[in-house]
Design a protein around this motif. Structure first.
Motif, PDB file in Angstrom:
ATOM      1  N   THR A 134       0.858  -1.186   0.000  1.00  0.00           N
ATOM      2  CA  THR A 134       0.000   0.000   0.000  1.00  0.00           C
ATOM      3  C   THR A 134       0.894   1.237   0.000  1.00  0.00           C
ATOM      4  N   ARG A 135       0.971   1.904  -1.136  1.00  0.00           N
ATOM      5  CA  ARG A 135       1.798   3.117  -1.240  1.00  0.00           C
ATOM      6  C   ARG A 135       1.137   4.299  -0.551  1.00  0.00           C
ATOM      7  N   ALA A 136      -0.179   4.384  -0.662  1.00  0.00           N
ATOM      8  CA  ALA A 136      -0.908   5.494  -0.041  1.00  0.00           C
ATOM      9  C   ALA A 136      -2.354   5.060   0.156  1.00  0.00           C
ATOM     10  N   HIS A 137      -3.003   5.680   1.131  1.00  0.00           N
ATOM     11  CA  HIS A 137      -4.386   5.303   1.431  1.00  0.00           C
ATOM     12  C   HIS A 137      -5.082   6.470   2.113  1.00  0.00           C
ATOM     13  N   GLY A 138      -6.395   6.369   2.210  1.00  0.00           N
ATOM     14  CA  GLY A 138      -7.168   7.404   2.886  1.00  0.00           C
ATOM     15  C   GLY A 138      -8.652   7.111   2.777  1.00  0.00           C
ATOM     16  N   ASN A 139      -9.454   7.980   3.382  1.00  0.00           N
ATOM     17  CA  ASN A 139     -10.903   7.905   3.285  1.00  0.00           C
ATOM     18  C   ASN A 139     -11.405   9.280   2.889  1.00  0.00           C
ATOM     19  N   VAL A 140     -12.203   9.347   1.816  1.00  0.00           N
ATOM     20  CA  VAL A 140     -12.604  10.633   1.246  1.00  0.00           C
ATOM     21  C   VAL A 140     -14.095  10.887   1.424  1.00  0.00           C
ATOM     22  N   ALA A 141     -14.706  10.249   2.422  1.00  0.00           N
ATOM     23  CA  ALA A 141     -16.142  10.432   2.642  1.00  0.00           C
ATOM     24  C   ALA A 141     -16.425  11.822   3.202  1.00  0.00           C
ATOM     25  N   ASP A 142     -17.574  12.372   2.830  1.00  0.00           N
ATOM     26  CA  ASP A 142     -18.083  13.607   3.420  1.00  0.00           C
ATOM     27  C   ASP A 142     -19.204  13.261   4.393  1.00  0.00           C
ATOM     28  N   ARG A 143     -19.336  14.073   5.426  1.00  0.00           N
ATOM     29  CA  ARG A 143     -20.416  13.801   6.386  1.00  0.00           C
ATOM     30  C   ARG A 143     -21.782  14.061   5.776  1.00  0.00           C
ATOM     31  N   ASN A 144     -21.835  15.000   4.854  1.00  0.00           N
ATOM     32  CA  ASN A 144     -23.100  15.292   4.183  1.00  0.00           C
ATOM     33  C   ASN A 144     -22.856  15.243   2.687  1.00  0.00           C
ATOM     34  N   GLY A 145     -23.832  14.780   1.972  1.00  0.00           N
ATOM     35  CA  GLY A 145     -23.689  14.730   0.525  1.00  0.00           C
ATOM     36  C   GLY A 145     -24.662  13.733  -0.056  1.00  0.00           C
ATOM     37  N   LYS A 146     -25.202  14.086  -1.208  1.00  0.00           N
ATOM     38  CA  LYS A 146     -26.118  13.190  -1.897  1.00  0.00           C
ATOM     39  C   LYS A 146     -25.320  12.350  -2.885  1.00  0.00           C
ATOM     40  N   ASP A 147     -25.430  11.016  -2.748  1.00  0.00           N
ATOM     41  CA  ASP A 147     -24.687  10.132  -3.627  1.00  0.00           C
ATOM     42  C   ASP A 147     -25.105  10.333  -5.081  1.00  0.00           C
TER      43      ASP A 147
END
Length: 1207
Positions: A134-147
């Motif tokens: 794994t060279r890089a990782h993260g989580n890009v979720a927003d608390r609010n947002g319409k899929d």
């Protein structure tokens, strides 16, 4: 709003489940595992991952990533990686060179999961070891947002400067790649257009430039946007193009030197650049929709296009001689499976990944096939069970082992899959020869040394020699062999000779003359006890004496002999690892119950290992699987002890024990292709093979096998001869795998299946997509003549229904590769239009000419051949949504019952439906009764001799009268939309599409339903099952499963009325169906302690078959601790926590997983190195009968292996 624990490790804890007896299986504690991993393909890509000189194919199956190497011989699987999340997007990209030399680096993998985890992965090779880093990782979720309504999308800049993600409406996320840190961080950029259809990066731009296809009230348009990292926004619109085709669906970026982009529409294809654009008509596309593409050349001159109907096109951009726009040409290459993704490998080879059917490896030919008019040839097919819509477990062979039959695939890829645990034998011939004591296949003066033309069969005091040729097996005489003695052993040896071993000695016979050339017997005329050989070496025993002989031309030479302290019970002299000769002999002993290694040629003992117990060894085999050497020892009570053998140290390690039967077992070697395997002959015959360097024991679909020998004759090539108490069966063995899958292609979509034991048939509901040619309904023949009529003659692809067929004039949909759908191959047909008095013509507006309509059929199929005996076609616009086989009341006749819905496109839900009851007798399907219902009959169950149905928001119970009619008895109304129903005793469990679970009790005296309890959480259910009177299993559409508990002993009425979830788990896959049963034939004593005898199977959209089985509280607590330790030792790809992955996740809440053990994680323990196993098992204890017991590595291995054999 989402709960605060959604994006961290703080997860909401649910109610704990506790039982008084922790040693017995309880429904609140479950072991859940994949019996068959997902097979549908979400994405694929090619690149240079393992080396800049290699070409690799990457395939995403739900949460599994497969890495293949493209070789001249085909695809070679290098690694299978489990991702802790459902893969939503897969991209390969070449990072910017970091060294001063400017050498092109290897490609990297970018993954996005459905829970917004992102990662960049690199393949690192160290000798033969391949690791995914794994060279890089993260989580890009927003608390609010319409899929995004159209799903997630990820695109990578051609210069590897950034990645853009489209996750939410009204914005895109940008991940800069200029300096890749270990953490991937994204920033949001606002997008004014809400209805975005597609985004891509343009090539040849000095700054990252996005091209976007979007829709507004005036049509669909193209916009480009220049991205500024400094301002973190789009700074300008370099160029745009308004009002492209209204049905445009896809943008294809064109690389240098042409640059620009291609816009694919429903009727046109456009090539666009900042200062010009070219559009050509493509009417051939109008019948379907392009859904995927793949570039062929690096210069962007050729592209492969795949559409929803399974056609493959080649799009060419022909460069102009002078300045100007290129010419666009489109050519149909042929038919493929319905593609989800396409990638071009090399040398005209294409991989087509499918979500709805089997994926394929296809070759592109230079010339067109004159018959099929196709440029394509299928090279390899990769089976896919997904999507599994419905399934049932049956025991057709009456052996106590269930077979799972699934409704798999969709449209022309639709099929039934018959899935059985273990290996199948396809019977070719039988010979009645009772009481066989041994059997060997020989080649005596055959056309080739590998061809067996003689079968040696021995009995208690005689031997018979059978010539195997054609359909006739003749008994022959071999002058050099003894026929009035029992044969201990027979084999071909070097110099075109054969040997026969009897109690009197060894007879060496020339193949060409069949005459005896030497008879060797032990010194002092000792009787022979045992014998074994390879092509050049022979070992004979007589009591405690062991003799080693070599085979010469016309002679047997005694090389050495030894005397052991006890009598020899079994012996083997098999060469290891493809060697010509053996260097050691394996010996099993009476009296001291040991196994020993003797070195050749001196027969010197170098190793001795006690087997344990007091049961003598009966058979022994030295074998090599995947370059690992094993010694297998079968003990007299049906157990098999096996060791890893190290030739350098001449010692045995890693002792393991497994039960393969209840009676003494004989081990025999055979080849399946180029791979050597072992057959264990016993009351539970088993094939032993290796997978991922682990031995796998697969049951064979035969009740008993006492002896086995390979038989490769001209009449029966690559076969096995199998003996039991009644005679010999000659058959071929299916492909060796843990689950054997047989495909019955339907060529149309299967919806549900039921088995009727009394008539030995299956009822299958399917639908076929036809095209309306004449919207005027033909009522067809009179009802009196329409009970069961011969099927009308139909032509090839494009055939049209004739005037004798009731319904609209239709052009029939066709199956895979132009084959006829199963519903058009029936021996006889019938039609609802001629038998119903409920469905009236004109109840639904007729379709337009050329419009696609779904035609529903009910097929009667033979249980063994799956031949379509009868097809009943339902009315136009009538959808069959449920079907069961059952008996009603005191009526002895078994019935097929179908629940339907009349679907009107102008209405939000069905208002009219039918319950139709059929009987199948004397090869005829007869409609016995029908009942009009006010809505869609979503689910059916037999209930105390009556018929239970869920109809829209109601649950209704119908009584079967003496006049063979359905009469409504009672109803329950307190639901939004009742999707499914299950019953146990007086209880009825209703799964509502929005309001979760409702438990009803039928009051016999009052004749009505009473609501007992309800789950008040808002779960959108997809499937339910009753575990017992108080525990209920359910799956919901956020890919979770959970168990609710009804606390009957609670003192408060409010608590008794509430179903509380006591177990929950994020499966990561959409469950369509639960089915109680098992794929494994288990005796009452089999399996680890604390595990229920049977469980619940489930089928998913991705083709995964899973098993959930109850376990005890003690075992649950131990496996919970083991899982916690494993999740720390096994480094997850993408640095996703296992607890985060398995936590119950939905739109409204996230809760910590409990009550379920992740069997896929637990069984990874067997793949760990010895050091890692020791680390995991350090100070590990388990409570057994109230006492704490230390669990060392060998104990944990034994337990996990027993758990792995549950599926």
């Amino acid at each position: 709003m989402l709960e605060s624990g959604m994006f961290g490790d703080e997860l909401t804890q649910g109610q704990e489940f506790k039982v008084s007896n922790q040693s017995q299986p309880a429904p609140g504690y479950n072991y859940i595992v994949s019996a068959h991993k997902p097979t549908s393909v979400q994405a694929c890509a090619t690149g240079q991952l393992t080396s800049t000189n290699d070409l690799n194919l990457v395939i995403a199956h739900n949460n599994v990533l497969e890495l293949h190497l493209v070789t001249p011989e085909g695809l070679k699987l290098l690694k299978e990686i489990t991702i802790y999340g459902k893969i939503a997007c897969l991209n390969l990209f070449t990072p910017r060179p970091t060294s001063d030399t400017g050498e092109k680096p290897k490609d990297l993998i970018f993954l996005l999961t459905d829970r917004y985890n992102v990662m960049i992965l690199e393949c690192m090779t160290n000798g033969d070891q391949l690791d995914i880093i794994t060279r890089a990782h993260g989580n890009v979720a927003d608390r609010n947002g319409k899929d995004c309504e159209s799903g997630m999308q990820a695109v990578v800049d051609p210069e590897a400067r950034c990645i853009i993600l489209r996750l939410y409406e009204g914005l895109v996320k940008v991940i800069p790649l200029e300096d890749i840190n270990t953490e991937l961080v994204a920033f949001n950029v606002r997008v004014d257009e809400l209805q975005v259809c597609d985004i891509q990066f343009l090539h040849g731009c000095s700054a990252p430039t996005l091209i976007k296809l979007h829709q507004d009230g005036n049509g669909r348009h193209i916009r480009t946007h220049l991205l500024s990292f400094a301002k973190k926004e789009f700074v300008k619109v370099p160029w745009k193009l308004d009002n492209v085709e209204a049905e445009a669906v896809m943008i294809i970026p064109v690389p240098e030197p042409l640059c620009g982009a291609i816009v694919i529409g429903q009727e046109t294809i456009s090539y666009i650049k900042p200062d010009s654009h070219v559009t050509v008509a493509a009417g051939i596309l109008s019948t379907s929709t392009i859904i995927c593409y793949a570039p062929v050349d690096r210069d962007g001159s050729r592209y492969l296009l795949g559409d929803l109907s399974g056609r493959l096109f080649m799009l060419l951009l022909e460069k102009p001689v002078a300045e100007g726009d290129p010419d666009i040409k489109l050519e149909l290459l042929g038919e493929i499976c319905t593609p989800e993704c396409i990638t071009y490998l090399d040398n005209g080879v294409i991989y087509v990944g499918s979500r709805l059917g089997d994926s394929r490896l296809v070759r592109l030919n230079k010339t067109q096939d004159p018959v099929t008019k196709s440029f394509l040839t299928t090279m390899q097919t990769f089976p896919n069970l997904g999507p599994i819509v419905h399934m049932t477990v049956v025991d057709l062979e009456r052996q106590g082992q269930g077979q799972l039959i699934t409704c798999s695939g969709a449209y022309k890829e639709g099929s039934l899959r018959i899935i059985r645990n273990g290996v199948g034998i396809q019977e070719l011939a039988c010979i009645e020869l009772p009481k066989i004591r041994g059997m060997w296949g020989l080649s005596i003066a055959a056309s080739q040394p590998s061809i067996h033309n003689t079968l040696v069969v021995t009995f208690h005091s005689s031997t018979r020699f059978l010539k195997v040729g054609g359909d006739i097996v003749d008994e022959i005489r071999i002058p050099g062999f003894l026929s009035k003695k029992m044969t201990f052993y027979a084999a071909n040896v070097n110099f075109e000779q054969v040997i026969q071993v009897t109690r009197c000695g060894v007879r060496l016979v020339k193949e060409s003359t069949c005459k005896l050339v030497q008879h060797w017997c032990p010194p002092d005329d000792r009787p022979v006890s045992l014998a074994t050989s390879n092509s050049s070496q022979l070992v004979v025993t007589s009591g405690p004496f062991v003799y080693y002989l070599t085979v010469e031309d016309g002679a047997l030479n005694l090389v050495s002999q030894c005397q052991l302290e006890y009598e020899v019970a079994c012996v083997d002299v098999s060469p290891l690892g493809g060697a010509e000769e053996a260097s050691v002999v394996g010996v099993g002993m009476w009296t001291d119950i040991t196994t020993r290694i003797l070195v050749l040629p001196a027969l010197t003992e170098v190793y001795k290992e006690p087997l344990g117990g007091d049961i003598i060894p009966r058979s022994m085999l030295l074998a090599t699987f995947e370059d690992v050497h094993y010694l297998l020892v079968a003990v007299g009570d049906g157990q098999l002890v096996y060791y890893v053998y190290h030739p350098e140290q001449r010692q045995l390690t890693d002792r393991k024990r497994v039960v393969v039967g209840m009676l003494p077992t004989q081990l025999r070697r055979f080849n399946a292709g180029s791979v050597s395997n072992v057959f264990a002959c016993s009351d539970r015959p088993t094939v032993i093979y290796s997978s991922n360097h682990k031995l796998v024991f697969s049951k064979v679909n035969l009740k008993e096998v006492t002896h086995m020998c390979p038989l490769n004759s001209e009449a029966y090539p690559n076969s096995l001869a199998l003996a039991n108490s009644e005679g010999v069966t000659i058959g071929t063995i299916d492909e060796i795998q843990k689950l054997h899958i047989r495909t019955v292609p339907l060529g149309e979509t299967p919806r549900c299946i039921a088995y009727q034991e009394e008539t030995e048939t299956f009822g299958v509901v399917t639908f076929r997509v036809d095209v309306c040619e004449d919207p005027n309904i033909n009522t067809g023949p009179t009802a009196a003549a329409a009970g069961s009529t011969p099927a009308p003659t139909r032509g090839t692809s494009g055939s049209v229904s004739g005037p004798s067929v009731p319904g609209y004039g239709l052009q029939y949909g066709m199956g895979q590769d132009g084959a006829q759908p199963a519903s058009l191959t029936a021996h006889s047909t019938s039609y609802s239009l001629t038998t119903t008095s409920i469905v009236k013509t004109g109840i639904v507006p007729p379709p337009e000419r050329g419009q696609e309509i779904e035609t529903y059929n009910f097929l009667i199929m033979a249980q063994n051949t799956f031949e379509v005996i009868h097809c009943h076609t339902f009315c136009p616009h009538e959808y069959v949504v449920s079907m069961i086989s059952t008996k009603l009341r005191d009526d002895p006749t078994p019935y097929y019952v179908c629940g339907t819905a009349i679907v009107n496109p102008e209405e939000s839900e069905s208002r009219v439906g039918r319950i139709v009851i059929f009987s199948y007798t004397d090869s005829k399907l007869i409609q016995v009764a029908e009942k009009e219902v006010k809505g869609s009959c979503n689910s059916l169950q037999e209930f105390q001799g009556k018929l239970l149905a869920t109809i829209n928001y109601t649950v209704r119970l119908f009584e079967w009268t003496q006049e063979k009619e359905l009469q409504l008895e009672c109803s329950h109304f307190n639901n939004i939309y009742s999707l499914t129903v299950k019953k146990m005793g007086d209880f009825v469990l209703v799964g509502d599409i929005m309001r979760s679970l409702v438990l009803l009790q039928y009051k016999t005296l009052e004749g009505n339903f009473e609501e007992i309890s309800r789950d008040y959480e808002a779960n959108w259910l997809t499937a339910v099952e009753i575990l017992d009177d108080e525990f209920f299993l359910a799956a919901e559409h956020w890919n979770n499963i959970f168990i609710c508990h009804k606390d009957s002993g609670a003192s408060a009425e409010e608590e008794r009325q509430q179903l509380v979830d006591v177990a929950r788990f994020h499966l990561g896959d959409f469950v369509n169906v639960f089915c109680p049963g098992s794929l494994v034939m288990r005796g009452e004593e089999a399996g680890p302690p604390g595990v229920a005898h049977t469980g619940v199977l489930f089928g998913t959209v991705s083709g995964c078959i899973g098993l959930s089985i109850n376990i005890s509280g003690d075992l649950y607590n131990f496996l919970t601790e083991l899982s916690t330790r494993l999740s720390k030792v096994i480094k997850s790809v993408g640095k996703i926590n296992h607890s985060f992955y398995r936590s119950f996740y939905s739109e409204k809440r996230v809760r910590k997983a409990q009550g379920f053990i992740d069997g896929d994680l637990v069984e990874n323990f067997l793949d760990l190195t010895k050091d890692k196993m020791e680390e995991v098992c350090s100070k590990l204890t388990m409570t057994v009968n109230g006492r704490s017991v230390d669990m060392n590595v060998s104990e944990v291995i034994k337990l996990v292996e027993e758990l792995s054999r549950l599926h």
